[in-house]
Structures are given as structure tokens and as C-alpha cells.
Design a protein around this motif. Structure first.
Motif, short mmCIF file in Angstrom:
data_model
loop_
_atom_site.label_atom_id
_atom_site.label_comp_id
_atom_site.label_asym_id
_atom_site.label_seq_id
_atom_site.Cartn_x
_atom_site.Cartn_y
_atom_site.Cartn_z
N GLY A 158 0.73 -1.26 0.00
CA GLY A 158 0.00 0.00 0.00
C GLY A 158 0.76 1.30 0.00
O GLY A 158 0.30 2.26 -0.61
N PRO A 159 1.93 1.43 0.68
CA PRO A 159 2.53 2.76 0.76
C PRO A 159 2.94 3.30 -0.60
O PRO A 159 3.62 2.62 -1.37
N GLY A 160 2.49 4.51 -0.90
CA GLY A 160 2.88 5.14 -2.15
C GLY A 160 2.08 4.73 -3.36
O GLY A 160 2.49 5.00 -4.49
N THR A 161 0.90 4.10 -3.16
CA THR A 161 0.11 3.64 -4.31
C THR A 161 -0.25 4.79 -5.24
O THR A 161 -0.09 4.69 -6.46
N GLY A 162 -0.74 5.90 -4.68
CA GLY A 162 -1.09 7.04 -5.51
C GLY A 162 0.10 7.59 -6.28
O GLY A 162 -0.02 8.00 -7.44
N TYR A 181 0.99 10.99 -19.95
CA TYR A 181 0.17 12.11 -19.51
C TYR A 181 1.03 13.18 -18.83
O TYR A 181 2.10 12.89 -18.31
N ALA A 182 0.52 14.42 -18.82
CA ALA A 182 1.11 15.47 -18.00
C ALA A 182 0.75 15.20 -16.54
O ALA A 182 -0.17 14.43 -16.24
N PHE A 183 1.46 15.82 -15.61
CA PHE A 183 1.27 15.53 -14.20
C PHE A 183 -0.15 15.83 -13.72
O PHE A 183 -0.73 15.06 -12.93
N LEU A 184 -0.76 16.93 -14.15
CA LEU A 184 -2.08 17.29 -13.65
C LEU A 184 -3.16 16.29 -14.09
O LEU A 184 -3.88 15.76 -13.24
N PRO A 185 -3.31 15.98 -15.39
CA PRO A 185 -4.31 14.97 -15.75
C PRO A 185 -3.97 13.59 -15.21
O PRO A 185 -4.87 12.79 -14.92
N ALA A 186 -2.67 13.30 -15.03
CA ALA A 186 -2.28 12.02 -14.43
C ALA A 186 -2.78 11.92 -13.00
O ALA A 186 -3.29 10.88 -12.57
N SER A 187 -2.64 13.00 -12.24
CA SER A 187 -3.12 13.02 -10.87
C SER A 187 -4.63 12.89 -10.83
O SER A 187 -5.19 12.22 -9.94
N ALA A 188 -5.33 13.50 -11.79
CA ALA A 188 -6.79 13.41 -11.85
C ALA A 188 -7.24 11.97 -12.08
O ALA A 188 -8.15 11.46 -11.41
N ILE A 189 -6.61 11.28 -13.04
CA ILE A 189 -6.95 9.88 -13.31
C ILE A 189 -6.58 9.00 -12.13
O ILE A 189 -7.32 8.08 -11.75
N ALA A 190 -5.43 9.29 -11.51
CA ALA A 190 -4.96 8.49 -10.38
C ALA A 190 -5.96 8.51 -9.24
O ALA A 190 -6.12 7.51 -8.53
#
Length: 257
Positions: A158-162, A175-184
Motif C-alpha cells: 500500500g505505501p505510495g500507491t497514488g 500524460y502530464a502531471f495534472l491529468p495524471a493526478s486526476a486519473i490516479a
């Protein structure tokens, strides 16, 4: 809520939940803060801490995923297959967790994180703009494979899954970081749900404690998602490097200890 908790302890847990929600919303890795805080609760077992952490986490990822969906519009054709396979992987990983020694994974994860940090720092243009490597079925197949792999890891450890979700979306899919974070966030919601599907029937979730920490996590997730959207991929990249560095320190300490 455990009876031994005083107001100060509850306040610290709420602060940990808010901080974890903020980190998770921006780049993932909030479990670095929230899970250790839960493990300090008197009388709690590791399994109860893990299960309660998932309950609080899913509250935060739900609101941050919704915020990203409204403001960024993540590609659901990528998020849907990735989330579906991640959920299945998380259920299977949670079922296997008791059979596979954590000592086998920690050194491997540490090496991978060091490589990821070096790669991100040495390639400052990575994640600045979306440049997908594949299209059509190859893209969706790669997303599904990443989902089941990281989902299984989330169920196991589990640690660091996101964080792993973000770097796979940036480094593998393009992907760019922002849309990658959104999908994540959408996928991370699914992995939390998958783990809870396994933990709830066993009575491992401390509902009162989880809901209190979860409300704080939800608030942190909302603030973090709005901040990430406002500041863009450059801000997410900086937070990503900081969180990966914290993961390296944490896991490196575990290996040395």
C-alpha cells in the motif's frame, strides 16, 4: 472510537487525516502520514489500522476525484479500465497479503523509487505536457495492465500507491502531471474500495475512528485538488518529487532497521 483517546490525540489524528488528504489529492502518498498516525492509537492492531486507513482514504479520494472530474475532465476511457482492473487487483492483493513476506518487497520498492526520483529530476520536461505513447486498444490495454499491477500492490502493501499511479500515467502512458493526478484519484478510489471489500466482512474497520479521520481526509482532499488544478502540472511535479523523497527515506529506514 477507542475509549483511550483524549482530545489532543483526536486533534492530531484529524490533522494527520487532513494532511494525508491534501497529499493524496495532489500526487498520492498520503498514507505515509495517516497510517503511522493510526498505528499509534492504543489497542489498535495493524490490520485494523490498515482497514481504517482505507475507509478514511476512500472518503478523501472520492471528493478529490469529483473535484478533478469537474475542473480537469480526466479521460474516463483511460480511467475506467484502469480502475476496474485495479479494484480486482486490490481484492486479490489483500487476500494474498498474509502469505507474502513484506521483507521481500521493501528493498525492491526502494530501488524503484530511487530510480523514479532520479528519472523525474533529470528529465524536467517529463510530465509538462500530455503526449500519449499509444492510442486505441494498445493504450487501454496498457492502462488496464498498470491498474491490475498497482491495485495488487495496494492490496498487498500500500505505501505510495497514488504516487506509483501518477508516475505510471506520466512515464508509461505519457500524460502530464495534472491529468495524471486526476486519473490516479479515480483509480485510487477503486483500489481503496477493493481493499475494503476484503476488510469489511472480517470486521477489521473501526468505523467511528475511520469516519472522524475520513472527514478530515475529505477536507484535505478538496483543498489539495483545488490547489493542484489552480497551480498546474509544475506544482504537482514539485510535490511529487518531495513525496517520493519522503517515501525513499521512510522505506530506507525500514530496510536499515
Amino acid at each position: 472510537m477507542p475509549p483511550d483517546l483524549d482530545l489532543l490525540a483526536v486533534g492530531l489524528l484529524v490533522l494527520a487525516g487532513f494532511t494525508a488528504g491534501w497529499i493524496d489529492a495532489v500526487v498520492g502518498g498520503g498514507g505515509l502520514v495517516q497510517l503511522p498516525a493510526l498505528l499509534l492509537v492504543p489497542g489498535i492492531t495493524p490490520v485494523q489500522a490498515l482497514a481504517t486507513n482505507k475507509l478514511a482514504g476512500i472518503m478523501g479520494t472520492s471528493v478529490s476525484a469529483l473535484t478533478y472530474y469537474r475542473r480537469v475532465g480526466p479521460d474516463l476511457r483511460t480511467a475506467a479500465p484502469m480502475a476496474a482492473t485495479a479494484l480486482l487487483g486490490a481484492v486479490g492483493g489483500a487476500a494474498l497479503a498474509s502469505r507474502i513476506p513484506e521483507d521481500l518487497f521493501t528493498p525492491i520498492i526502494l530501488v524503484v523509487l530511487v530510480a523514479v526520483a532520479a528519472w523525474t529530476i533529470l528529465r524536467p520536461r517529463v510530465g509538462a505536457h500530455t503526449d500519449l505513447r499509444w492510442a486505441g486498444r494498445r493504450h487501454h490495454g496498457a492502462a488496464a495492465l498498470l491498474g491490475v499491477t498497482i491495485g495488487t500492490y495496494d492490496g498487498l502493501l500500500g505505501p505510495g500507491t497514488g504516487t506509483f499511479l501518477v508516475i505510471s500515467l506520466v512515464g508509461v502512458l505519457g500524460y502530464a502531471f495534472l491529468p495524471a493526478s486526476a486519473i490516479a484519484k479515480i483509480v485510487n478510489f477503486a483500489t481503496n474500495a477493493g481493499a475494503l471489500i476484503f476488510f469489511i466482512p472480517y470486521g477489521a474497520v473501526l468505523w467511528g475512528l475511520g469516519l472522524v479521520v475520513g472527514v478530515a481526509n475529505l477536507a484535505g482532499g478538496y483543498v489539495g485538488a483545488r490547489m493542484a488544478v489552480a497551480k498546474g502540472s509544475g506544482f504537482v511535479r514539485v510535490v511529487f518529487i518531495v513525496v517520493v523523497g519522503a517515501l525513499i527515506v521512510r522505506l530506507g529506514w525500514d530496510v536499515l532497521a
